[in-house]
Design an enzyme around this catalytic site. Structure first.
Site: not given
Ligand SMILES: NC(=O)c1ccc[n+]([C@@H]2O[C@H](COP(=O)([O-])OP(=O)(O)OC[C@H]3O[C@@H](n4cnc5c(N)ncnc54)[C@H](OP(=O)(O)O)[C@@H]3O)[C@@H](O)[C@H]2O)c1
Length: 269
Positions: A148, A160
């Site tokens: 991130s 985080y």
């Molecule tokens: N959105 C943003 O603004 C942003 C910015 C920078 C970085 N990121 C990073 O991008 C990555 C993806 O996030 P996203 O934004 O796409 O969020 P998201 O829509 O909430 O998706 C998160 C994914 O992670 C899975 N997950 C969460 N906890 C888990 C666990 N304990 N075991 C297995 N799977 C798990 C969830 O699947 P299930 O619930 O089905 O398990 C879901 O598929 C993360 O690492 C996040 O830190 C996001």
């Protein structure tokens, strides 16, 4: 020397990508893009129904064969299942699953903080460790670790940001060790992306200027473009390239202050 380091799914001939967290957001976008590029998939997350629905959708759209691995990456025994699959060999690993918490650090239950560390950091290290030996033996492979912008600029949140700084540093160091092996690694550092991330964490985002939101497609396209170019650090979006470049040029304490001033640092970890 391993002769066939990348076993295919039964009867399949395509390369295989394992993606954690493909049930929504960036992981979903990555799974769809890699399926469209001809990969078969191993899909890892907790929500079995959403995993199955994604597998069916990608089979209809691209003829993709998917193996579904239901796993909570906060649990050691579930990570072991994924480690075992990776040790058999895949061509592409996307360590994407991750989450934030709302609330101040000192109010979040310790077991939830530990689960965050286990998913955001331990899982990334263990899965990468399992995936690399067959990739190195084949002189071919890619690992994308989703970090991130929060891992590059200090000042917002605590656990985080720290977890993402670990992923950036880990991946950059690994890239040095992997030079010349034919295996590429990348730390993908998105800014704010429209996914379920903030809603799941309970973080209110309505005041964020529109210009700071990125789409999942843009993030995935940027990551793949940077991978082609051999860039270890990928920061999709001009606004975030500018922000992280400036942050890298000014004193760290000033960067942290600016970051706190620009974006609310309270109520999250
Ligand atoms: N959105 C943003 O603004 C942003 C910015 C920078 C970085 N990121 C990073 O991008 C990555 C993806 O996030 P996203 O934004 O796409 O969020 P998201 O829509 O909430 O998706 C998160 C994914 O992670 C899975 N997950 C969460 N906890 C888990 C666990 N304990 N075991 C297995 N799977 C798990 C969830 O699947 P299930 O619930 O089905 O398990 C879901 O598929 C993360 O690492 C996040 O830190 C996001």
């Amino acid at each position: 020397m391993i002769e066939h380091p990348h076993p295919r799914l039964p009867g399949a001939t395509r390369p295989v990508a394992l993606i954690t967290g493909p049930t929504s957001g960036i992981g979903h976008g990555y799974a769809t893009r890699l399926a469209s590029l001809g990969y078969d998939l191993v899909l890892v997350a907790r929500d079995e129904q959403r995993l199955a629905a994604l597998a069916t959708d990608l089979e209809h759209r691209f003829g993709t064969r998917s193996q579904v691995l239901v796993a909570d990456l906060a649990l050691a025994q579930d990570r072991e299942q994924v480690v075992a699959r990776l040790a058999d060999g895949v061509e592409f690993l996307v360590n994407n699953a991750g989450f934030a918490h709302s609330g101040e650090f000192w109010t979040v239950p310790p077991d939830q903080l530990q689960a965050q560390l286990d998913v955001n950091v331990t899982s990334v290290v263990q899965l990468t460790r399992a995936a690399l030996p067959p990739m190195i033996a084949a002189a071919n492979g890619c690992v994308v670790n989703v970090a991130s912008v929060a891992g590059l600029i200090p000042g917002r949140g605590s656990t985080y940001s720290a977890s993402k700084a670990y992923v950036v540093s880990f991946t950059e160091g690994l890239a040095g060790g992997l030079a010349g092996t034919g295996v590429r690694v990348q730390a993908l550092c998105p800014g704010f992306v429209r996914t379920e991330f903030h809603q799941r964490a309970g973080i209110e985002m309505s005041s964020l200027p529109k210009a700071l939101w990125l789409s999942v497609d843009r993030v995935v396209a940027g990551s793949l473009r940077d991978l082609e170019k051999g860039r270890v650090l990928s920061v999709p979006g001009m606004q975030y390239k500018a922000l992280t470049t400036v942050a890298g040029m000014i004193p760290r304490t000033l960067g942290a202050r600016l970051n706190r001033g620009l974006f609310d640092a309270r109520g999250r970890t």
